[in-house]
Design an enzyme around this catalytic site. Structure first.
Site, PDB file in Angstrom:
ATOM      1  N   SER A 183       2.404   4.311  -2.112  1.00  0.00           N
ATOM      2  CA  SER A 183       1.572   4.271  -0.908  1.00  0.00           C
ATOM      3  C   SER A 183       0.567   3.133  -1.028  1.00  0.00           C
ATOM      4  CB  SER A 183       0.821   5.594  -0.739  1.00  0.00           C
ATOM      5  OG  SER A 183      -0.160   5.498   0.286  1.00  0.00           O
TER       6      SER A 183
ATOM      7  N   TYR B 172      -4.514  12.090  -3.758  1.00  0.00           N
ATOM      8  CA  TYR B 172      -3.225  11.524  -3.344  1.00  0.00           C
ATOM      9  C   TYR B 172      -3.112  10.081  -3.816  1.00  0.00           C
ATOM     10  CZ  TYR B 172       0.368   9.778  -0.082  1.00  0.00           C
ATOM     11  OH  TYR B 172       1.480   9.196   0.482  1.00  0.00           O
TER      12      TYR B 172
END
Length: 243
Positions: A138, A152
């Site tokens: 990501s 995350y």
């Protein structure tokens, strides 16, 4: 080489788009899912209706026994896996670090990192020269995602490190390992984080002035898995509109 790919978290978003694209390009696809059987079967039915090969397989890829069973099922159905897309991942409601519990943090790490490690390890038991792995990281691994998803982001940073290290370990075997780092993609995951319209809110801050689509990420994954990327390993493609 007969191309057999496992796509974790393949029933929605980037995983579903990648499953459909790879099937259209001649891959036999295992669409892994954790809980939404109907969604996974819908992806598989769409592939088969278009003349492709696919089957769904339920597995919690953060659990070792489930991962072992997943790759055994692929071997029994299509033969040894040749390609792997580690896409499974979760996030929780937006929060600053002071509001993140240790239980939440550990759940993120187990789901996002342990699953990637386990699937890479098991896939390599079957893979030979010419095989390839793509790990879905990501853009948060670069930004740190402060005040929203530090847990995350940390998990995706670990995936970047795993990708780089593994690429070097298996390079002499003729196996390639790369990553993609999507950011600001229109998927259901933003709703999981409590802000379904997050991409629209952030679009003015993105150089390209828009969010991305799962299909755009899938195209990058396809290229990294393909022979066209035969000299690419240990690398990352950022898909965040220039952000």
């Amino acid at each position: 080489m007969k191309k057999v790919v496992v796509i974790t978290g393949g029933s929605r978003g980037i995983g579903a788009a990648t499953s459909k694209l790879l099937a259209a390009k001649g891959f036999a696809v295992c669409v892994n899912y954790k809980s939404n059987k109907a969604q996974a079967e819908s992806v598989v039915n769409d592939i088969c209706d278009r003349g492709g090969k696919a089957f769904p397989f339920q597995a919690d890829v953060s659990i070792e026994s489930d991962v072992i069973a997943l790759f055994e099922a692929v071997k029994n159905t299509y033969g040894s896996v040749t390609h792997l897309v580690n896409n499974a991942g979760i996030l929780f409601q937006q929060a600053s670090i002071s509001k993140i519990s240790v239980e939440r943090f550990n759940k993120i790490l187990t789901t996002n990192i342990t699953s990637c490690f386990l699937c890479c390890r098991e896939a390599l038991k079957y893979m030979n020269e010419g095989a390839a792995i793509v790990n879905v990281s990501s853009a948060a691994s670069r930004s740190g995602s402060p005040f929203e998803y530090i847990d995350y982001a940390a998990s995706k940073g670990a995936i970047d490190t795993l990708t780089k290290g593994l690429s070097i370990e298996v390079a002499s075997m003729g196996i390639r390992v790369n990553g993609v780092r999507p950011g600001f993609i229109y998927t259901d995951m933003h709703a999981d984080g409590g802000e379904a319209n997050r991409v629209d809110r952030l679009s003015p801050q993105i150089p390209l002035q828009r969010g991305g689509t799962p299909d755009e990420v899938a195209n990058a994954i396809l290229w990294l898995l393909s022979d066209e990327a035969s000299y690419v390993t240990g690398s990352f493609i950022d898909l965040a509109g220039g952000k």
